[in-house]
Design a protein around this motif. Structure first.
Motif, short mmCIF file in Angstrom:
data_model
loop_
_atom_site.label_atom_id
_atom_site.label_comp_id
_atom_site.label_asym_id
_atom_site.label_seq_id
_atom_site.Cartn_x
_atom_site.Cartn_y
_atom_site.Cartn_z
N LEU A 243 0.86 -1.18 0.00
CA LEU A 243 0.00 0.00 0.00
C LEU A 243 0.89 1.23 0.00
O LEU A 243 1.74 1.39 0.88
N TRP A 244 0.72 2.09 -1.01
CA TRP A 244 1.43 3.37 -1.08
C TRP A 244 0.42 4.47 -0.80
O TRP A 244 -0.61 4.54 -1.45
N LEU B 138 5.99 -1.28 8.11
CA LEU B 138 5.36 0.03 8.00
C LEU B 138 6.48 1.06 7.88
O LEU B 138 7.35 1.13 8.75
N LYS B 139 6.46 1.82 6.78
CA LYS B 139 7.48 2.84 6.56
C LYS B 139 6.79 4.19 6.48
O LYS B 139 5.83 4.36 5.74
N THR C 205 3.76 -4.54 2.93
CA THR C 205 4.43 -3.28 3.21
C THR C 205 3.45 -2.14 3.01
O THR C 205 2.76 -2.09 1.99
N ALA C 206 3.37 -1.25 3.97
CA ALA C 206 2.61 -0.01 3.83
C ALA C 206 3.62 1.13 3.89
O ALA C 206 4.42 1.21 4.82
N ILE C 207 3.58 2.00 2.88
CA ILE C 207 4.51 3.13 2.79
C ILE C 207 3.71 4.42 2.77
O ILE C 207 2.83 4.59 1.92
N ILE C 208 4.02 5.29 3.72
CA ILE C 208 3.35 6.59 3.80
C ILE C 208 4.43 7.63 3.54
O ILE C 208 5.37 7.75 4.31
N ALA C 209 4.31 8.34 2.43
CA ALA C 209 5.38 9.24 2.02
C ALA C 209 4.82 10.56 1.50
O ALA C 209 3.81 10.57 0.81
N GLY C 210 5.47 11.63 1.85
CA GLY C 210 5.12 12.92 1.28
C GLY C 210 4.33 13.80 2.22
O GLY C 210 3.62 13.34 3.10
#
Length: 90
Positions: free
Chosen positions: A18-19, A74-75, A48-53
């Motif tokens: 998940l992005w 979780l990133k 993997t869940a990536i939370i960016a920005g």
């Protein structure tokens, strides 16, 4: 914004990613990453869940499960938020 009054589940028996980026937001009751695979012959999950920005977030109103029988990651990049009730990881 994605608003789900239930589970967001990734990689229960397989692989999931998940992005959440570019100011995107997800609100769910429960989050589950790689929680399946406990029975005979079942594949352990990987997620993997990536939370960016800037402004990106995942808010959970209930519980969060990670890596029950598989590998969950979780990133959270700078300026992104992961929230469960009133606790925050920024």
């Amino acid at each position: 914004m994605a608003n789900k009054q239930g589970w967001v589940s990734l990689g229960f028996y397989g692989t999931g990613t998940l992005w959440i980026e570019n100011g995107g937001t997800v609100v769910s009751e429960v989050g589950a990453l790689a929680t399946g695979g406990s029975g005979a012959g079942q594949q352990a999950g990987n997620a993997t869940a990536i939370i960016a920005g800037d402004g990106s977030s995942w808010t959970l109103t209930g519980t969060f499960h990670i890596g029950g029988y598989g590998t969950g990651t979780l990133k959270s990049a700078p300026a992104a938020k992961w929230m469960r009730e009133h606790r925050r990881l920024i």
